[in-house]
Scaffold this motif. Structure first.
Motif, PDB file in Angstrom:
ATOM      1  N   ALA A 132       3.176  10.255  11.886  1.00 22.02           N
ATOM      2  CA  ALA A 132       4.591  10.619  11.863  1.00 22.02           C
ATOM      3  C   ALA A 132       4.832  11.703  10.818  1.00 22.02           C
ATOM      4  O   ALA A 132       4.428  11.555   9.656  1.00 22.02           O
ATOM      5  CB  ALA A 132       5.457   9.397  11.561  1.00 22.02           C
ATOM      6  N   ASP A 133       5.467  12.794  11.246  1.00 25.20           N
ATOM      7  CA  ASP A 133       5.823  13.905  10.349  1.00 25.20           C
ATOM      8  C   ASP A 133       7.326  14.112  10.392  1.00 25.20           C
ATOM      9  O   ASP A 133       7.921  14.211  11.483  1.00 25.20           O
ATOM     10  CB  ASP A 133       5.109  15.191  10.769  1.00 25.20           C
ATOM     11  CG  ASP A 133       3.607  15.094  10.590  1.00 25.20           C
ATOM     12  OD1 ASP A 133       3.167  14.790   9.476  1.00 25.20           O
ATOM     13  OD2 ASP A 133       2.868  15.320  11.579  1.00 25.20           O
ATOM     14  N   LEU A 134       7.939  14.182   9.227  1.00 21.67           N
ATOM     15  CA  LEU A 134       9.383  14.363   9.109  1.00 21.67           C
ATOM     16  C   LEU A 134       9.711  15.840   8.946  1.00 21.67           C
ATOM     17  O   LEU A 134       9.043  16.549   8.181  1.00 21.67           O
ATOM     18  CB  LEU A 134       9.915  13.580   7.909  1.00 21.67           C
ATOM     19  CG  LEU A 134      11.429  13.617   7.664  1.00 21.67           C
ATOM     20  CD1 LEU A 134      12.167  12.868   8.759  1.00 21.67           C
ATOM     21  CD2 LEU A 134      11.762  13.030   6.286  1.00 21.67           C
ATOM     22  N   VAL A 135      10.711  16.322   9.678  1.00 22.46           N
ATOM     23  CA  VAL A 135      11.170  17.708   9.547  1.00 22.46           C
ATOM     24  C   VAL A 135      12.252  17.747   8.472  1.00 22.46           C
ATOM     25  O   VAL A 135      13.282  17.078   8.582  1.00 22.46           O
ATOM     26  CB  VAL A 135      11.711  18.239  10.888  1.00 22.46           C
ATOM     27  CG1 VAL A 135      12.281  19.649  10.710  1.00 22.46           C
ATOM     28  CG2 VAL A 135      10.612  18.241  11.943  1.00 22.46           C
ATOM     29  N   THR A 136      11.997  18.523   7.434  1.00 26.46           N
ATOM     30  CA  THR A 136      12.957  18.671   6.335  1.00 26.46           C
ATOM     31  C   THR A 136      13.374  20.132   6.218  1.00 26.46           C
ATOM     32  O   THR A 136      12.856  21.000   6.928  1.00 26.46           O
ATOM     33  CB  THR A 136      12.332  18.203   5.012  1.00 26.46           C
ATOM     34  OG1 THR A 136      11.262  19.098   4.660  1.00 26.46           O
ATOM     35  CG2 THR A 136      11.765  16.791   5.148  1.00 26.46           C
ATOM     36  N   LEU A 186       7.681  20.582   7.093  1.00 23.25           N
ATOM     37  CA  LEU A 186       7.199  19.298   7.600  1.00 23.25           C
ATOM     38  C   LEU A 186       6.614  18.469   6.466  1.00 23.25           C
ATOM     39  O   LEU A 186       5.962  19.005   5.565  1.00 23.25           O
ATOM     40  CB  LEU A 186       6.132  19.518   8.677  1.00 23.25           C
ATOM     41  CG  LEU A 186       6.612  20.098  10.014  1.00 23.25           C
ATOM     42  CD1 LEU A 186       5.437  20.680  10.792  1.00 23.25           C
ATOM     43  CD2 LEU A 186       7.304  19.022  10.842  1.00 23.25           C
ATOM     44  N   ARG A 187       6.850  17.166   6.528  1.00 23.78           N
ATOM     45  CA  ARG A 187       6.287  16.260   5.518  1.00 23.78           C
ATOM     46  C   ARG A 187       5.735  15.022   6.215  1.00 23.78           C
ATOM     47  O   ARG A 187       6.429  14.377   6.997  1.00 23.78           O
ATOM     48  CB  ARG A 187       7.360  15.864   4.502  1.00 23.78           C
ATOM     49  CG  ARG A 187       6.870  14.866   3.448  1.00 23.78           C
ATOM     50  CD  ARG A 187       7.825  14.834   2.248  1.00 23.78           C
ATOM     51  NE  ARG A 187       9.164  14.459   2.635  1.00 23.78           N
ATOM     52  CZ  ARG A 187       9.621  13.196   2.712  1.00 23.78           C
ATOM     53  NH1 ARG A 187       8.790  12.200   2.431  1.00 23.78           N
ATOM     54  NH2 ARG A 187      10.868  12.944   3.057  1.00 23.78           N
ATOM     55  N   ARG A 188       4.469  14.709   5.944  1.00 22.33           N
ATOM     56  CA  ARG A 188       3.820  13.559   6.573  1.00 22.33           C
ATOM     57  C   ARG A 188       4.255  12.281   5.862  1.00 22.33           C
ATOM     58  O   ARG A 188       4.166  12.171   4.632  1.00 22.33           O
ATOM     59  CB  ARG A 188       2.301  13.713   6.530  1.00 22.33           C
ATOM     60  CG  ARG A 188       1.553  12.604   7.251  1.00 22.33           C
ATOM     61  CD  ARG A 188       0.284  13.130   7.869  1.00 22.33           C
ATOM     62  NE  ARG A 188       0.572  14.157   8.866  1.00 22.33           N
ATOM     63  CZ  ARG A 188      -0.335  14.957   9.406  1.00 22.33           C
ATOM     64  NH1 ARG A 188      -1.594  14.840   9.043  1.00 22.33           N
ATOM     65  NH2 ARG A 188       0.008  15.856  10.306  1.00 22.33           N
ATOM     66  N   ILE A 189       4.714  11.309   6.660  1.00 20.35           N
ATOM     67  CA  ILE A 189       5.235  10.084   6.044  1.00 20.35           C
ATOM     68  C   ILE A 189       4.488   8.827   6.483  1.00 20.35           C
ATOM     69  O   ILE A 189       4.617   7.787   5.836  1.00 20.35           O
ATOM     70  CB  ILE A 189       6.739   9.909   6.351  1.00 20.35           C
ATOM     71  CG1 ILE A 189       6.955   9.747   7.854  1.00 20.35           C
ATOM     72  CG2 ILE A 189       7.550  11.071   5.810  1.00 20.35           C
ATOM     73  CD1 ILE A 189       8.364   9.322   8.207  1.00 20.35           C
ATOM     74  N   ALA A 190       3.709   8.886   7.573  1.00 18.32           N
ATOM     75  CA  ALA A 190       3.036   7.674   8.029  1.00 18.32           C
ATOM     76  C   ALA A 190       1.813   8.030   8.857  1.00 18.32           C
ATOM     77  O   ALA A 190       1.843   8.977   9.651  1.00 18.32           O
ATOM     78  CB  ALA A 190       3.978   6.794   8.852  1.00 18.32           C
TER      79      ALA A 190
END
Length: 392
Positions: free
Chosen positions: A261-265, A269-273
């Motif tokens: 799971a990668d979060l769009v900020t 992009l930031r990997r969170i899981a």
């Protein structure tokens, strides 16, 4: 007719010798080197003796047309009925022909395989080795032998033996490849229970129960929807990252070997899981994937930028999900056979803003993702987007 009879006698002798080699496959592994040498000799005999004899027969003019057709039919029958899995490929591993035993072993129809690289049927780590060895054989550098693994049966080691062959009326040499499995006698003679394993009839029996397969697939989809709904309702309020991470955990438990799971900020992009199978090796790989910069994963960047799902089976670009800190391909390390990237995207009046990306892998012998599974994941991704927006 004397020369034609001579070729026929040579072919009969060759078939008998191949049958003897096949019968000797039960010898201990330390004694099979002699069998491998004999197999290489027989392949060399075909390419240097039998095939030139056939070419000379084929060049004797129209008067020999009927005899030529008979000999050609004999060679085709020999190729198709040869008890060993055999494929005729080019130096780039593109399949020209496969015999019945090869289609049985690989589970791929000859008509489907023709014109496609045979290396695509192998595990990612074995593809480059086969391409390199096939190219060397096609250049005339002599027969080669190497160990490979099929994607659908990665636990089984196959011995691929390659030798050059010059088909008539073709400008470039071909490569004759023989595949042998250490478990071939178990697969053909039956397992411990006496039931044949991996035979065409086995696949046919499975295919005769479509209703059961459809019911199982429907039940799996319902389990996924139920698990996703429960996880999103339990996700802490005000934490979009928690909702996205919970979604990755559910997908890893329902149909995927790996879920990322990668979060769009605002900054990218930031990997969170990262969720994967159990075991120390998998945990170490999960840590390396978690440490990746998602910006170095082209398929994740494309999915986030274009807002469309991407499904790949036997991905050719092994760097599409980037590399770890040591410079090693993530897809090769995870033995990925298919991958699915789905954007977590707002729908409706809110526009099409992408909130995150879910990347799913299937590895080893796990069946590839289907379009139906991609559709289900796309549906649940909408629910994830709603949960993330509500939490934000």
């Amino acid at each position: 007719m004397a020369q034609s009879d001579e070729v026929g006698d040579d072919l009969e002798d060759f078939v008998r010798r191949v049958a003897e080699l096949r019968a000797a496959r039960g010898l201990p592994p330390d004694e099979q080197q002699t069998l491998l040498d004999a197999a290489l000799f027989e392949l060399q005999h075909v390419s240097e003796t039998l095939w030139p004899k056939y070419e000379r027969l084929a060049a004797q003019g129209p008067a020999r047309a009927s005899a030529d057709r008979t000999e050609l039919q004999l060679l085709r029958a020999l190729f198709q009925r040869l008890p060993l899995p055999v494929a005729l490929i080019g130096g780039d591993t593109v399949v020209r022909r496969m015999n019945l035993a090869a289609t049985d072993l690989t589970g791929v129809r000859a008509g489907f395989a023709a014109g496609r690289p045979l290396s695509g049927l192998l595990r990612p780590g074995d593809r480059s080795a086969l391409r390199s060895q096939a190219a060397a054989v096609a250049r005339g550098e002599g027969p080669r032998s190497l160990r490979v693994h099929l994607q659908q049966r990665p636990e089984e080691t196959l011995r691929a033996t390659l030798t050059a062959l010059r088909p008539p009326n073709e400008p470039h040499p071909a490569v004759l490849m023989v595949l042998q499995s250490d478990m071939a006698h178990d697969r053909q003679d039956g397992g411990p229970s006496g039931t044949p394993v991996g035979r065409p009839g086995t696949r046919l029996r499975r295919a005769t129960a479509p209703d059961l397969a459809e019911a199982a697939a429907h039940a799996a989809q319902m389990d996924l929807l139920d698990g996703m709904t429960t996880a999103l309702l339990r996700a802490p309020a005000g934490e979009p990252e928690a909702a996205l991470g919970a979604a990755a955990a559910v997908l890893a438990d329902h149909g995927a070997d790996w879920a990322v799971a990668d979060l769009v900020t605002g900054a990218g992009l930031r990997r969170i899981a990262v969720r994967g199978p159990g075991g120390e090796e998998a945990a170490a790989l999960a840590a390396r994937i978690a440490a990746q910069d998602p910006a170095g994963c082209p398929i994740v960047v494309d999915c986030a930028g274009e807002g469309s799902s991407l499904l790949q089976v036997r991905p050719e670009d092994l760097d599409c999900f980037g590399r770890d800190a040591d410079g090693d391909s993530v897809l090769v390390q995870a033995d990925v056979t298919s991958l699915l990237c789905v954007p977590v995207q707002e729908r409706g009046e809110g526009g099409g803003r992408v909130l995150g990306v879910l990347s799913l892998f299937r590895s080893g012998g796990t069946p590839a993702f289907s379009m139906a599974h991609a559709r289900v994941v796309d549906v649940v991704s909408r629910h994830v987007a709603l949960a993330m927006r509500r939490a934000a």
